[in-house]
Design a protein around this motif. Structure first.
Motif, short mmCIF file in Angstrom:
data_model
loop_
_atom_site.label_atom_id
_atom_site.label_comp_id
_atom_site.label_asym_id
_atom_site.label_seq_id
_atom_site.Cartn_x
_atom_site.Cartn_y
_atom_site.Cartn_z
N ASN A 235 29.46 -50.90 6.48
CA ASN A 235 30.24 -51.83 5.65
C ASN A 235 31.60 -51.27 5.28
O ASN A 235 32.36 -51.93 4.57
CB ASN A 235 29.47 -52.15 4.37
N GLY A 236 31.90 -50.04 5.69
CA GLY A 236 33.20 -49.46 5.42
C GLY A 236 33.25 -48.65 4.14
O GLY A 236 34.34 -48.31 3.66
N LYS A 237 32.09 -48.33 3.55
CA LYS A 237 32.07 -47.51 2.34
C LYS A 237 31.84 -46.05 2.72
O LYS A 237 31.27 -45.75 3.76
CB LYS A 237 30.95 -47.98 1.41
N LEU A 238 32.27 -45.16 1.83
CA LEU A 238 32.08 -43.73 2.07
C LEU A 238 30.87 -43.24 1.29
O LEU A 238 30.64 -43.66 0.16
CB LEU A 238 33.32 -42.95 1.62
N SER B 172 25.18 -34.80 -2.48
CA SER B 172 25.09 -34.38 -3.88
C SER B 172 25.18 -32.87 -3.98
O SER B 172 24.55 -32.16 -3.20
CB SER B 172 23.77 -34.84 -4.48
N PRO B 173 25.94 -32.36 -4.94
CA PRO B 173 25.99 -30.91 -5.12
C PRO B 173 24.77 -30.43 -5.91
O PRO B 173 24.05 -31.22 -6.52
CB PRO B 173 27.27 -30.72 -5.94
N GLY B 174 24.52 -29.14 -5.88
CA GLY B 174 23.46 -28.55 -6.69
C GLY B 174 22.17 -28.28 -5.94
O GLY B 174 21.11 -28.23 -6.56
N ASP C 29 22.12 -39.41 -0.46
CA ASP C 29 23.58 -39.52 -0.45
C ASP C 29 24.03 -40.47 -1.54
O ASP C 29 23.37 -41.48 -1.84
CB ASP C 29 24.07 -40.04 0.90
N LYS C 30 25.16 -40.17 -2.14
CA LYS C 30 25.72 -41.01 -3.20
C LYS C 30 26.95 -41.75 -2.68
O LYS C 30 27.63 -41.30 -1.76
CB LYS C 30 26.15 -40.14 -4.40
N ALA C 31 27.24 -42.90 -3.28
CA ALA C 31 28.42 -43.68 -2.91
C ALA C 31 29.65 -43.10 -3.59
O ALA C 31 29.58 -42.63 -4.73
CB ALA C 31 28.24 -45.14 -3.30
N VAL C 32 30.78 -43.12 -2.92
CA VAL C 32 32.04 -42.67 -3.48
C VAL C 32 32.63 -43.82 -4.28
O VAL C 32 32.59 -44.98 -3.86
CB VAL C 32 33.00 -42.22 -2.36
N ARG D 162 32.92 -33.85 5.23
CA ARG D 162 32.20 -33.97 3.96
C ARG D 162 31.72 -35.38 3.65
O ARG D 162 30.92 -35.57 2.73
CB ARG D 162 33.09 -33.50 2.82
N PHE D 163 32.20 -36.38 4.36
CA PHE D 163 31.86 -37.76 4.04
C PHE D 163 31.37 -38.50 5.29
O PHE D 163 31.71 -38.15 6.41
CB PHE D 163 33.08 -38.49 3.46
N LYS D 164 30.57 -39.55 5.05
CA LYS D 164 30.11 -40.43 6.12
C LYS D 164 30.61 -41.83 5.84
O LYS D 164 30.68 -42.25 4.68
CB LYS D 164 28.57 -40.46 6.17
#
Length: 112
Positions: free
Chosen positions: A65-68, A72-74, A93-96, A59-61
């Motif tokens: 830089n090491g961020k997930l 987006s849902p919907g 894609d959104k940042a976690v 579910r995540f990439k």
């Protein structure tokens, strides 16, 4: 009590017979409710490798830089009532958030 794999249980050497310990890393364990005491010889202790949580990995990439990043849902149904701009923004894609990322990274011990 929980012990590592590869450990062997042996009776404690008797002080009257003068038996000596063969291993330097022996740990003596005394059980007050039983009459016997044991010593444990840890022969081949190893670290257990943590597994990757596949549900998180799918579910995540992970960015360079090491961020997930997350999807987006919907975007599945009722698309006819959403504007073109709204659907376009849902494609990105959104940042976690930082607080949630720490929990999710625990499930990815080796990265993605």
């Amino acid at each position: 009590m929980c012990f590592e794999r590869g450990a062997r249980w042996l009776p404690k050497p008797d002080s009257r017979t003068g038996e000596s310990l063969l291993f330097e890393d022996a740990k003596l364990l005394y059980f007050p409710f039983t009459q016997e005491s044991f010593c444990i010889f840890v022969i081949d202790s190893f670290k257990v490798m943590q597994k990757t949580k596949k549900s998180i990995a799918k579910r995540f990439k992970l960015t360079a830089n090491g961020k997930l990043r997350r999807r987006s849902p919907g975007q599945r149904h009722h698309l006819h009532q959403k504007s073109t701009k709204q659907k376009r923004n849902l494609n990105k894609d959104k940042a976690v958030s930082a607080g949630r990322q720490a929990d999710l990274m625990r499930g990815l011990p080796h990265g993605l």
